[in-house]
Write a protein that holds these residues in place. Structure first.
Motif, PDB file in Angstrom:
ATOM      1  N   PRO A  14     -88.755 -20.239 -50.769  1.00 48.47           N
ATOM      2  CA  PRO A  14     -87.486 -20.515 -50.082  1.00 48.47           C
ATOM      3  C   PRO A  14     -87.435 -21.920 -49.485  1.00 48.47           C
ATOM      4  CG  PRO A  14     -88.838 -19.030 -48.764  1.00 48.47           C
ATOM      5  CD  PRO A  14     -89.571 -19.264 -50.058  1.00 48.47           C
ATOM      6  N   ASP A  15     -86.228 -22.489 -49.493  1.00 51.51           N
ATOM      7  CA  ASP A  15     -85.979 -23.753 -48.796  1.00 51.51           C
ATOM      8  C   ASP A  15     -85.763 -23.447 -47.319  1.00 51.51           C
ATOM      9  OD1 ASP A  15     -86.121 -25.467 -50.982  1.00 51.51           O
ATOM     10  OD2 ASP A  15     -83.982 -25.333 -51.399  1.00 51.51           O
ATOM     11  N   ILE A  16     -86.411 -24.216 -46.464  1.00 50.77           N
ATOM     12  CA  ILE A  16     -86.298 -24.063 -45.019  1.00 50.77           C
ATOM     13  C   ILE A  16     -85.897 -25.428 -44.453  1.00 50.77           C
ATOM     14  CG2 ILE A  16     -87.537 -23.469 -42.889  1.00 50.77           C
ATOM     15  CD1 ILE A  16     -87.367 -21.116 -44.827  1.00 50.77           C
ATOM     16  N   SER A  17     -84.924 -25.459 -43.578  1.00 51.08           N
ATOM     17  CA  SER A  17     -84.494 -26.738 -42.997  1.00 51.08           C
ATOM     18  C   SER A  17     -85.636 -27.351 -42.182  1.00 51.08           C
ATOM     19  CB  SER A  17     -83.278 -26.536 -42.095  1.00 51.08           C
ATOM     20  OG  SER A  17     -83.664 -25.915 -40.879  1.00 51.08           O
ATOM     21  N   PRO A  18     -85.615 -28.672 -42.011  1.00 51.88           N
ATOM     22  CA  PRO A  18     -86.631 -29.289 -41.153  1.00 51.88           C
ATOM     23  C   PRO A  18     -86.645 -28.707 -39.740  1.00 51.88           C
ATOM     24  CG  PRO A  18     -85.550 -30.967 -42.471  1.00 51.88           C
ATOM     25  CD  PRO A  18     -84.785 -29.681 -42.686  1.00 51.88           C
ATOM     26  N   GLN A  19     -85.467 -28.439 -39.177  1.00 53.30           N
ATOM     27  CA  GLN A  19     -85.398 -27.882 -37.820  1.00 53.30           C
ATOM     28  C   GLN A  19     -86.032 -26.493 -37.765  1.00 53.30           C
ATOM     29  OE1 GLN A  19     -82.835 -29.063 -39.630  1.00 53.30           O
ATOM     30  NE2 GLN A  19     -81.544 -30.398 -38.393  1.00 53.30           N
ATOM     31  N   ASP A  20     -85.749 -25.662 -38.781  1.00 52.52           N
ATOM     32  CA  ASP A  20     -86.340 -24.324 -38.809  1.00 52.52           C
ATOM     33  C   ASP A  20     -87.843 -24.394 -39.074  1.00 52.52           C
ATOM     34  OD1 ASP A  20     -83.904 -23.173 -38.219  1.00 52.52           O
ATOM     35  OD2 ASP A  20     -83.492 -22.551 -40.287  1.00 52.52           O
ATOM     36  N   THR A  21     -88.272 -25.403 -39.819  1.00 51.58           N
ATOM     37  CA  THR A  21     -89.704 -25.610 -40.035  1.00 51.58           C
ATOM     38  C   THR A  21     -90.383 -25.932 -38.711  1.00 51.58           C
ATOM     39  OG1 THR A  21     -89.350 -26.382 -42.303  1.00 51.58           O
ATOM     40  CG2 THR A  21     -91.426 -27.025 -41.231  1.00 51.58           C
ATOM     41  N   TRP A  22     -89.799 -26.834 -37.942  1.00 49.40           N
ATOM     42  CA  TRP A  22     -90.345 -27.192 -36.629  1.00 49.40           C
ATOM     43  C   TRP A  22     -90.448 -25.952 -35.741  1.00 49.40           C
ATOM     44  CZ3 TRP A  22     -92.600 -31.364 -34.412  1.00 49.40           C
ATOM     45  CH2 TRP A  22     -92.717 -31.369 -33.014  1.00 49.40           C
ATOM     46  N   GLY A  70    -108.428 -25.064 -44.619  1.00 44.91           N
ATOM     47  CA  GLY A  70    -108.385 -23.836 -43.842  1.00 44.91           C
ATOM     48  C   GLY A  70    -107.207 -22.933 -44.153  1.00 44.91           C
ATOM     49  N   VAL A  71    -106.429 -23.265 -45.176  1.00 42.95           N
ATOM     50  CA  VAL A  71    -105.302 -22.424 -45.562  1.00 42.95           C
ATOM     51  C   VAL A  71    -105.841 -21.162 -46.233  1.00 42.95           C
ATOM     52  CG1 VAL A  71    -103.230 -22.291 -47.015  1.00 42.95           C
ATOM     53  CG2 VAL A  71    -103.781 -24.420 -45.810  1.00 42.95           C
ATOM     54  N   THR A  72    -105.313 -20.018 -45.815  1.00 44.30           N
ATOM     55  CA  THR A  72    -105.719 -18.733 -46.381  1.00 44.30           C
ATOM     56  C   THR A  72    -104.494 -18.021 -46.946  1.00 44.30           C
ATOM     57  OG1 THR A  72    -105.349 -17.406 -44.403  1.00 44.30           O
ATOM     58  CG2 THR A  72    -107.497 -18.529 -44.588  1.00 44.30           C
ATOM     59  N   ALA A  73    -104.722 -16.880 -47.571  1.00 39.15           N
ATOM     60  CA  ALA A  73    -103.622 -16.085 -48.115  1.00 39.15           C
ATOM     61  C   ALA A  73    -102.687 -15.597 -47.009  1.00 39.15           C
ATOM     62  CB  ALA A  73    -104.171 -14.907 -48.911  1.00 39.15           C
ATOM     63  N   ASP A  74    -103.156 -15.546 -45.785  1.00 37.15           N
ATOM     64  CA  ASP A  74    -102.334 -15.109 -44.657  1.00 37.15           C
ATOM     65  C   ASP A  74    -101.536 -16.250 -44.016  1.00 37.15           C
ATOM     66  OD1 ASP A  74    -103.221 -12.468 -44.895  1.00 37.15           O
ATOM     67  OD2 ASP A  74    -104.964 -12.870 -43.613  1.00 37.15           O
ATOM     68  N   SER A  75    -101.889 -17.490 -44.321  1.00 33.13           N
ATOM     69  CA  SER A  75    -101.235 -18.652 -43.702  1.00 33.13           C
ATOM     70  C   SER A  75     -99.788 -18.786 -44.162  1.00 33.13           C
ATOM     71  CB  SER A  75    -101.979 -19.935 -44.078  1.00 33.13           C
ATOM     72  OG  SER A  75    -103.322 -19.905 -43.665  1.00 33.13           O
ATOM     73  N   HIS A  76     -98.932 -19.151 -43.244  1.00 33.41           N
ATOM     74  CA  HIS A  76     -97.551 -19.511 -43.581  1.00 33.41           C
ATOM     75  C   HIS A  76     -97.544 -21.030 -43.697  1.00 33.41           C
ATOM     76  CE1 HIS A  76     -95.345 -15.668 -43.035  1.00 33.41           C
ATOM     77  NE2 HIS A  76     -96.548 -15.358 -42.573  1.00 33.41           N
ATOM     78  N   VAL A  77     -97.281 -21.503 -44.925  1.00 26.78           N
ATOM     79  CA  VAL A  77     -97.458 -22.916 -45.230  1.00 26.78           C
ATOM     80  C   VAL A  77     -96.116 -23.534 -45.619  1.00 26.78           C
ATOM     81  CG1 VAL A  77     -98.759 -24.593 -46.565  1.00 26.78           C
ATOM     82  CG2 VAL A  77     -99.782 -22.374 -46.040  1.00 26.78           C
ATOM     83  N   TYR A  78     -95.791 -24.622 -44.943  1.00 27.23           N
ATOM     84  CA  TYR A  78     -94.551 -25.356 -45.165  1.00 27.23           C
ATOM     85  C   TYR A  78     -94.922 -26.653 -45.887  1.00 27.23           C
ATOM     86  CZ  TYR A  78     -92.786 -21.880 -42.042  1.00 27.23           C
ATOM     87  OH  TYR A  78     -92.448 -20.661 -41.492  1.00 27.23           O
ATOM     88  N   TYR A  79     -94.349 -26.828 -47.081  1.00 26.47           N
ATOM     89  CA  TYR A  79     -94.661 -27.987 -47.924  1.00 26.47           C
ATOM     90  C   TYR A  79     -93.546 -29.016 -47.800  1.00 26.47           C
ATOM     91  CZ  TYR A  79     -98.219 -24.953 -49.822  1.00 26.47           C
ATOM     92  OH  TYR A  79     -99.307 -24.118 -49.941  1.00 26.47           O
ATOM     93  N   LEU A  92     -93.286 -23.737 -36.941  1.00 29.60           N
ATOM     94  CA  LEU A  92     -94.580 -24.313 -36.582  1.00 29.60           C
ATOM     95  C   LEU A  92     -94.862 -24.118 -35.097  1.00 29.60           C
ATOM     96  CD1 LEU A  92     -94.315 -27.619 -38.645  1.00 29.60           C
ATOM     97  CD2 LEU A  92     -95.963 -25.778 -39.053  1.00 29.60           C
ATOM     98  N   GLN A  93     -93.804 -24.173 -34.298  1.00 23.63           N
ATOM     99  CA  GLN A  93     -93.944 -23.974 -32.858  1.00 23.63           C
ATOM    100  C   GLN A  93     -94.226 -22.512 -32.526  1.00 23.63           C
ATOM    101  OE1 GLN A  93     -90.375 -24.976 -30.619  1.00 23.63           O
ATOM    102  NE2 GLN A  93     -91.660 -25.815 -28.989  1.00 23.63           N
ATOM    103  N   ALA A  94     -93.555 -21.597 -33.213  1.00 25.57           N
ATOM    104  CA  ALA A  94     -93.663 -20.167 -32.894  1.00 25.57           C
ATOM    105  C   ALA A  94     -94.923 -19.506 -33.439  1.00 25.57           C
ATOM    106  CB  ALA A  94     -92.433 -19.430 -33.435  1.00 25.57           C
ATOM    107  N   ASN A  95     -95.416 -19.989 -34.557  1.00 30.50           N
ATOM    108  CA  ASN A  95     -96.552 -19.353 -35.225  1.00 30.50           C
ATOM    109  C   ASN A  95     -97.778 -20.267 -35.151  1.00 30.50           C
ATOM    110  OD1 ASN A  95     -98.432 -18.254 -36.964  1.00 30.50           O
ATOM    111  ND2 ASN A  95     -96.998 -17.897 -38.628  1.00 30.50           N
ATOM    112  N   PRO A  96     -98.786 -19.905 -34.358  1.00 27.92           N
ATOM    113  CA  PRO A  96     -99.969 -20.750 -34.223  1.00 27.92           C
ATOM    114  C   PRO A  96    -100.701 -20.975 -35.546  1.00 27.92           C
ATOM    115  CG  PRO A  96    -100.083 -18.872 -32.708  1.00 27.92           C
ATOM    116  CD  PRO A  96     -98.855 -18.699 -33.540  1.00 27.92           C
TER     117      PRO A  96
END
Length: 137
Positions: free
Chosen positions: A4-12, A72-81, A15-19
């Motif tokens: 999915p495409d995520i806006s830069p603001q939603d990405t920020w 350190g990225v794992t299968a559980d990581s939420h990754v924003y490219y 990143l803030q909400a999910n450690p």
């Protein structure tokens, strides 16, 4: 599963909400050095720099998923490219999903976004135009 495409603001916000959320900048070292990189210091994080293509020949980085694991990225990581405008980051997210990293998101419009009427990037969409923190390297 599509990336999915995520806006830069939603990405920020993510990143803030999910450690455990990670921002991977897949641009080239030349882009990081001359254009700048996202600054996540206010979130207590650092952007991870892993090129999708290798400058100057622009061949695909054959070690991309290996570099994800080393970061350190794992299968559980939420990754924003993130890339310049959203195309390379989408391809990187798709490759990551195929390699066992299912939680991939594409930062829509990338770091600089599309060109404006004067042929300049960074003014109408993307990370920079969204006034999100960034810095020169």
């Amino acid at each position: 599963m599509p990336v999915p495409d995520i806006s830069p603001q939603d990405t920020w916000a993510a990143l803030q909400a999910n450690p455990d959320a990670v921002l991977i900048d897949v641009r080239t070292d030349a882009e990081w050095n001359f254009v700048g990189v996202p600054d996540l210091s206010a979130l207590g994080k650092q952007v991870v720099l892993i090129p999708w293509q290798v400058f100057p020949g622009m061949q695909l980085n054959s070690h991309f998923t290996e570099h994800l694991r080393k970061a350190g990225v794992t299968a559980d990581s939420h990754v924003y490219y993130l890339c310049r405008s959203g195309a390379r980051s989408l391809a990187a997210g798709q490759a990551a999903q195929a390699a066992g990293f299912p939680h991939a998101y594409n930062v829509a419009d990338g770091f600089e976004g599309p060109v404006d009427s004067e042929g300049h990037r960074g003014q109408i969409a993307g990370w920079k135009a969204s006034a999100l923190p960034w810095r020169q390297r």
